[in-house]
Design a protein around this motif. Structure first.
Motif, PDB file in Angstrom:
ATOM      1  N   VAL A  23       0.873  -1.291  -0.113  1.00  0.00           N
ATOM      2  CA  VAL A  23       0.004   0.060   0.014  1.00  0.00           C
ATOM      3  C   VAL A  23       0.843   1.195  -0.005  1.00  0.00           C
ATOM      4  CG1 VAL A  23      -2.088   1.018   1.091  1.00  0.00           C
ATOM      5  CG2 VAL A  23      -1.864  -1.314   1.272  1.00  0.00           C
ATOM      6  N   LEU A  24       0.651   2.022  -1.083  1.00  0.00           N
ATOM      7  CA  LEU A  24       1.675   3.177  -1.133  1.00  0.00           C
ATOM      8  C   LEU A  24       0.687   4.460  -0.955  1.00  0.00           C
ATOM      9  CD1 LEU A  24       3.784   2.268  -4.240  1.00  0.00           C
ATOM     10  CD2 LEU A  24       4.403   1.942  -1.731  1.00  0.00           C
ATOM     11  N   ASP A  25       1.155   5.561  -0.531  1.00  0.00           N
ATOM     12  CA  ASP A  25       0.800   7.020  -0.679  1.00  0.00           C
ATOM     13  C   ASP A  25       1.420   7.626  -1.767  1.00  0.00           C
ATOM     14  OD1 ASP A  25       3.028   7.937   0.090  1.00  0.00           O
ATOM     15  OD2 ASP A  25       2.251   8.547   2.060  1.00  0.00           O
ATOM     16  N   ARG A  72       5.539   6.429  -0.100  1.00  0.00           N
ATOM     17  CA  ARG A  72       5.781   5.602   1.163  1.00  0.00           C
ATOM     18  C   ARG A  72       5.042   4.498   1.272  1.00  0.00           C
ATOM     19  NH1 ARG A  72       4.994  10.030   5.693  1.00  0.00           N
ATOM     20  NH2 ARG A  72       2.921   9.960   4.467  1.00  0.00           N
ATOM     21  N   VAL A  73       5.285   3.490   2.185  1.00  0.00           N
ATOM     22  CA  VAL A  73       4.899   2.134   2.100  1.00  0.00           C
ATOM     23  C   VAL A  73       4.267   1.974   3.696  1.00  0.00           C
ATOM     24  CG1 VAL A  73       5.339  -0.442   2.134  1.00  0.00           C
ATOM     25  CG2 VAL A  73       6.751   0.991   0.857  1.00  0.00           C
ATOM     26  N   LEU A  74       3.042   1.314   3.572  1.00  0.00           N
ATOM     27  CA  LEU A  74       1.993   1.411   4.724  1.00  0.00           C
ATOM     28  C   LEU A  74       2.939   0.111   5.464  1.00  0.00           C
ATOM     29  CD1 LEU A  74       0.078   2.143   6.484  1.00  0.00           C
ATOM     30  CD2 LEU A  74      -1.499   0.689   5.318  1.00  0.00           C
ATOM     31  N   VAL A  75       3.210   0.105   6.679  1.00  0.00           N
ATOM     32  CA  VAL A  75       3.701  -0.866   7.625  1.00  0.00           C
ATOM     33  C   VAL A  75       2.737  -0.942   9.001  1.00  0.00           C
ATOM     34  CG1 VAL A  75       5.737  -1.689   8.710  1.00  0.00           C
ATOM     35  CG2 VAL A  75       6.192  -1.027   6.593  1.00  0.00           C
ATOM     36  N   VAL A 130      -1.591  -1.536  -3.879  1.00  0.00           N
ATOM     37  CA  VAL A 130      -2.710  -0.905  -3.706  1.00  0.00           C
ATOM     38  C   VAL A 130      -2.397   0.471  -3.582  1.00  0.00           C
ATOM     39  CG1 VAL A 130      -4.598  -0.689  -1.769  1.00  0.00           C
ATOM     40  CG2 VAL A 130      -3.594  -2.757  -2.390  1.00  0.00           C
ATOM     41  N   GLY A 131      -3.000   1.524  -4.304  1.00  0.00           N
ATOM     42  CA  GLY A 131      -2.837   2.868  -4.338  1.00  0.00           C
ATOM     43  C   GLY A 131      -2.242   3.276  -5.532  1.00  0.00           C
ATOM     44  N   PRO A 132      -1.324   4.326  -5.352  1.00  0.00           N
ATOM     45  CA  PRO A 132      -1.111   5.332  -4.293  1.00  0.00           C
ATOM     46  C   PRO A 132      -2.530   5.914  -3.795  1.00  0.00           C
ATOM     47  CG  PRO A 132       0.457   5.779  -6.133  1.00  0.00           C
ATOM     48  CD  PRO A 132      -0.583   4.685  -6.552  1.00  0.00           C
ATOM     49  N   LEU A 156       6.414   4.516   5.924  1.00  0.00           N
ATOM     50  CA  LEU A 156       7.833   4.532   5.910  1.00  0.00           C
ATOM     51  C   LEU A 156       8.311   4.555   4.337  1.00  0.00           C
ATOM     52  CD1 LEU A 156       8.666   1.837   8.527  1.00  0.00           C
ATOM     53  CD2 LEU A 156       8.367   4.205   8.389  1.00  0.00           C
ATOM     54  N   SER A 157       9.518   5.215   4.135  1.00  0.00           N
ATOM     55  CA  SER A 157       9.956   5.040   2.779  1.00  0.00           C
ATOM     56  C   SER A 157      10.531   3.772   2.415  1.00  0.00           C
ATOM     57  CB  SER A 157      11.378   6.055   2.854  1.00  0.00           C
ATOM     58  OG  SER A 157      12.443   5.413   3.517  1.00  0.00           O
ATOM     59  N   PRO A 158      10.459   3.376   1.286  1.00  0.00           N
ATOM     60  CA  PRO A 158      10.860   1.941   0.880  1.00  0.00           C
ATOM     61  C   PRO A 158      12.087   1.494   1.703  1.00  0.00           C
ATOM     62  CG  PRO A 158       9.942   3.143  -0.991  1.00  0.00           C
ATOM     63  CD  PRO A 158      10.036   4.154   0.127  1.00  0.00           C
TER      64      PRO A 158
END
Length: 345
Positions: free
Chosen positions: A28-30, A34-37, A102-104, A126-128
């Motif tokens: 999941v990206l914004d 950034r990655v959702l953790v 999923v996303g951004p 978080l950044s990748p």
């Protein structure tokens, strides 16, 4: 002839067979990349969104359900990035994980996550690189390979998180080269593992005053102007020259054969496919021909002719350099030029 089993008997038979667990994970990206953790409430360590597929769900349906249950997030499940086949662990069952984009997500949706089922205690963007560093060893390689597949427009084939030699994405270039030199690829794996390039064809038209014809697309960055043209359908056997003629016909409504090849431009940034652009001379359009332009509805918003001095405010720097190099080739009768990011080699 033996009796054919009933549909109910077939269903019961297959339901009783041992099989791997199937799970679906979302990268999941914004909009900032950034990655959702997630921090689970029921175990230690960080996780990526997703979970086990249930009953008759497809992996896509299972991921969509997990996103809603865990994060109250309703989002379209995008393209498949990776498949990871994992050996039996503590639960004694092998696992097949499907990894999807999923996303951004826009900022308002990225900031409105909640945890309705209580399985998640915290969500962080978080950044990748940060996400790869902080995720546990069983997940970090999966994320790294999935992101490589995202940026390269490909798919990663993983076993226990490790990209396989024939994987189109995620396998280290140095390892690929060593395997190639050792003759370790069969034809199918070699073809899949080789890096790919995207190919486009564009046409440089000018008017009687030497101004360049530009078009403004209805997609991409607002205010961005381009040369007429587009991607080469190489999978259909289309050549760059044929693609240039087709794009002019589709975009502008003009039947004009491209003139001589002015330049070939090569551009590349790490992790992404290289882009190769063939630039053709479209000739000088008189007032009558310009008046016959009919833009492709929904694709292009407007067209204009621009003098060279105005290109800086209209075209991006890479395309602007390509246009200026082609104008010089036209004026001097030289070319075709070999360009790298718009600069003559």
């Amino acid at each position: 002839m033996p009796d054919r089993p009933s549909p109910e008997a077939l269903r019961a038979y297959y339901a009783a067979q041992p099989s791997p667990l199937v799970a679906a994970t979302g990268i999941v990206l914004d909009r900032a990349g950034r990655v959702l953790v997630l921090t689970p409430s029921y175990k230690d360590g960080l996780e990526l969104p997703g979970g086990t597929v249930e009953d008759t769900e497809t992996p896509e349906e299972g991921l969509a359900r997990e996103l809603k249950e865990e994060l109250d997030l309703t989002a379209a499940v995008g393209r498949l990035l990776a498949v990871d086949s994992c050996a039996p662990g503590t639960l004694g069952r092998s696992l097949v994980v499907h990894v999807y984009l999923v996303g951004p997500l826009p900022a308002d949706r990225a900031g409105a996550l909640s945890f309705p089922d209580g399985e998640v205690s915290e969500a962080r963007w978080l950044s990748p690189d940060e996400a790869v560093r902080q995720l546990p060893p069983r997940l970090a390689p999966r994320l790294r390979a999935a992101l490589a597949a995202l940026y390269s427009g490909s798919l990663a084939h993983l076993v226990d998180g490790v990209p396989q030699p024939g994987s189109p994405a995620g396998f280290a270039p140095a390892d690929r080269a060593a395997r190639e030199h050792a003759g370790g690829y069969d034809a199918a794996a070699h073809r899949a593992a080789r890096p790919k390039a995207l190919t486009a064809a564009n046409v440089l038209f000018t008017d009687a005053a030497g101004r360049v014809l530009l078009v403004r697309p209805g997609y991409g960055e607002p205010g961005r102007w381009l040369l007429p043209g587009g991607g080469v359908d190489s999978d259909l056997g289309e050549t760059p020259r044929a693609a240039a003629a087709r794009e002019v016909r589709e975009e502008l409504g003009l039947e004009r054969a491209p003139g001589r090849l002015l330049a070939v431009n090569w551009s590349h940034r790490p992790g992404y496919p290289a882009r190769v652009r063939f630039l053709y001379d479209g000739g000088v359009l008189d007032a009558g021909t310009l008046a016959r332009i009919r833009l492709a509805p929904g694709e292009l918003l407007e067209w204009r002719t621009a003098p060279r001095r105005e290109l800086r405010g209209l075209a991006g720097p890479h395309l602007r350099r390509q246009i200026k190099a082609c104008l010089k080739a036209l004026a001097e009768g030289t070319g075709p030029l070999e360009l790298h990011r718009g600069r003559p080699v």
